[in-house]
Design a protein around this motif. Structure first.
Motif, short mmCIF file in Angstrom:
data_model
loop_
_atom_site.label_atom_id
_atom_site.label_comp_id
_atom_site.label_asym_id
_atom_site.label_seq_id
_atom_site.Cartn_x
_atom_site.Cartn_y
_atom_site.Cartn_z
N THR A 22 0.83 -1.20 0.00
CA THR A 22 0.00 0.00 0.00
C THR A 22 0.86 1.25 0.00
OG1 THR A 22 -1.77 -1.17 1.18
CG2 THR A 22 -1.81 1.25 1.25
N LEU A 23 1.89 1.27 0.83
CA LEU A 23 2.82 2.40 0.86
C LEU A 23 3.43 2.64 -0.51
CD1 LEU A 23 4.77 1.98 4.23
CD2 LEU A 23 3.55 4.02 3.49
N ALA A 53 14.17 -4.80 6.12
CA ALA A 53 12.94 -4.00 6.06
C ALA A 53 12.72 -3.22 7.35
CB ALA A 53 11.75 -4.90 5.77
N THR A 54 13.75 -2.54 7.83
CA THR A 54 13.56 -1.71 9.01
C THR A 54 12.79 -0.45 8.63
OG1 THR A 54 15.64 -0.51 8.69
CG2 THR A 54 15.73 -2.54 10.00
N LEU A 59 12.23 3.30 2.64
CA LEU A 59 12.24 3.75 1.24
C LEU A 59 13.18 2.92 0.37
CD1 LEU A 59 11.81 7.64 1.16
CD2 LEU A 59 10.44 5.92 -0.02
N PRO A 60 14.44 2.69 0.81
CA PRO A 60 15.31 1.81 0.00
C PRO A 60 14.73 0.41 -0.17
CG PRO A 60 16.63 3.06 1.57
CD PRO A 60 15.19 3.31 1.92
N TYR A 61 14.09 -0.12 0.88
CA TYR A 61 13.48 -1.45 0.78
C TYR A 61 12.36 -1.44 -0.26
CZ TYR A 61 10.60 -5.49 1.89
OH TYR A 61 9.86 -6.63 1.79
N LEU A 62 11.51 -0.41 -0.20
CA LEU A 62 10.39 -0.33 -1.15
C LEU A 62 10.90 -0.16 -2.58
CD1 LEU A 62 7.93 1.99 0.83
CD2 LEU A 62 7.78 -0.50 0.54
N ALA A 63 11.95 0.63 -2.75
CA ALA A 63 12.51 0.84 -4.09
C ALA A 63 13.08 -0.45 -4.64
CB ALA A 63 13.57 1.93 -4.05
N GLY A 69 10.00 3.90 -8.90
CA GLY A 69 8.84 4.78 -8.98
C GLY A 69 8.34 5.27 -7.64
N VAL A 70 8.70 4.56 -6.56
CA VAL A 70 8.28 4.99 -5.23
C VAL A 70 8.91 6.33 -4.86
CG1 VAL A 70 7.90 2.63 -4.44
CG2 VAL A 70 10.12 3.73 -4.02
N GLY A 71 9.97 6.71 -5.57
CA GLY A 71 10.62 8.00 -5.31
C GLY A 71 9.79 9.19 -5.71
#
Length: 205
Positions: A22-23, A53-54, A59-63, A69-71
């Motif tokens: 979702t994030l 996944a801390t 953000l790095p984990y999601l990327a 694109g999460v950026g």
């Protein structure tokens, strides 16, 4: 702040993958996310998604998992103990909030307006300001008090969206199931998405 603001809370119920998907989907749309994570939510993310996944390195984990694109969006991480945070006030223009996953303890706190933490207070703000509040409980079976707490939240204006992924789209991976739940959450928050195909009258079509 130019980007639209949405609050996401992660608490200690199972289903961290629903929260991260979702994030990522919100960030890909260029939204600003006000993120609150309970103590047990922090443990949940690491236990279910791994040490990389801390919350501080989210953000790095999601990327790495969902793409660069999460950026397009941004995250502001709040302490769950900070009842003086911006989103604790109705004057802060946050368009909606999702608690994903939502523990039964948090559900009870929201249902009874306790505001013991920032998650509970921010949810209370959504209800009193008549903004979108999406609660994603992950528990089974459910006790009568838990069911009654869901009814109380629904009567107050919350959208109860249990973590129950569908299978008509013939999911092949856990990520497919996470896409479905994230899509449901985005729709409940008022955002279009293409995370899963709409029902066409035939499974898998």
């Amino acid at each position: 702040m130019s980007a639209e603001s949405v609050a996401i809370a992660i608490t200690g119920a199972s289903g961290a993958i629903y929260a991260t998907r979702t994030l990522a989907a919100l960030l890909e749309r260029g939204l600003h996310v006000e993120l609150i994570v309970s103590d047990y939510g922090r443990r949940l993310v690491r236990d279910e998604l791994g040490d990389e996944a801390t919350i501080e390195r989210l953000l790095p984990y999601l990327a790495a998992k969902y793409g660069e694109g999460v950026g397009a969006g941004s995250i502001n991480l709040h302490s769950n103990r900070d009842l003086g945070a911006t989103i604790a006030s109705g004057s802060h223009r946050c368009s909606g909030m999702a608690i994903v996953p939502c523990s039964m303890k948090t559900l009870a706190g929201v249902a009874h307006g306790l505001s013991r933490s920032l998650v509970e207070r921010a949810a209370d703000v959504m209800l009193k300001e008549r903004r979108r509040l999406v609660i994603v409980p992950r528990e089974t079976p459910m006790s009568l008090p838990q069911l009654r707490n869901m009814v109380l939240c629904a009567e107050a204006g919350a959208h109860i969206l249990p973590a129950m992924p569908a299978f008509y789209q013939l999911p092949k991976t856990l990520d497919d199931l996470a896409d479905f739940m994230a899509g449901k959450i985005l729709a409940a928050l008022g955002f279009d998405h293409d995370l899963y195909p709409p029902w066409s009258g035939r499974a898998g079509s």
